[in-house]
Enzyme design. Sequence first.
Site: not given
Length: 296
Positions: A10, A15
């Site tokens: 996400d 990330d």
Amino acid sequence: MKKRVIIDTDPGIDDALALALAIKSSELMIKAITIVAGNVVAEQGARNALRVFDAFAGNLPLVYKEAEQPLKKALRTSLFHGEDGLGDCGWPISSRQYENQSAVDVMIELPKKYPNEITLICLGPLTNLALALKKDCEAIAKYKEVFIMGGAVEVPGNITPNAEFNFWVDPEAASFVLNHIENTTTIFGLDVTRKVLLTPDAWKVFEERSEPVAELIVRMLRRFPQGLFINDPLVILASIFPGLLEYVECKKKLDVVLDGQNRGKLIFGEPANSSIKIAYKVKAKQAIDLFLERIN
Ligand code: BDR
Ligand code: CA
């Protein structure tokens, strides 16, 4: 032989760092990037993955998106990663496109094609994995292993005093996964990830480099003068260097609180046979060194 992985994510600053690290790691063959809503809405998350890819040349993995909302709760995105999820660092919008196929279908199809060969790495809320398990649990059983970044066992949460963000965003999905997953599964909670702090001193090395990926990373990290815990990249490192962490086999049922002030809290129930391991110790300095080395 390269390790085949699917990264469910996400993006999100950590990330984005995890994606950069995975692309830079020749030990990994990324079969797909699947996007779930979490730090940002899924559409933005998919666009962010593609923005990160613009910092790289060559053959890049395909990006698919799915869950726009958690299973039951309304999505609550994270302010920590800025409005756009990449720290509002001004990195250009990508002209690349994500694929039309559903991320959940890809999560189901690939392990059927490569049974017992793919490691599924989940770096966001577990909505996509829960949907895939509900749709075709036999296909999911064909993953070689599953790595999950989520939860907090002995340390406080990072979104509420008791809960870690990924489990808190979609507690129903986390609970479903923990109750139904049959694969060898490892949980990387805040107990280990919050030991691995990337400090401005450490990332100085990127400031001297001219590659686009170094520039992107510096731009995102400037937001964190105190440093950033590299939660998600640690899981990528663990997939390459299992000896970087120590694990304990879980001998109890695991679950997640769905509502109330403990929403998202990881809890232990009655004794049970389980295929789940929990990472409890990490060689933090080595993890930071490996991260820096890889990206450089
Ligand atoms: C997790 O929450 C997110 O904000 C991060 O990307 C990471 O996956 C840490 O709790
Ligand atoms: Ca994440």
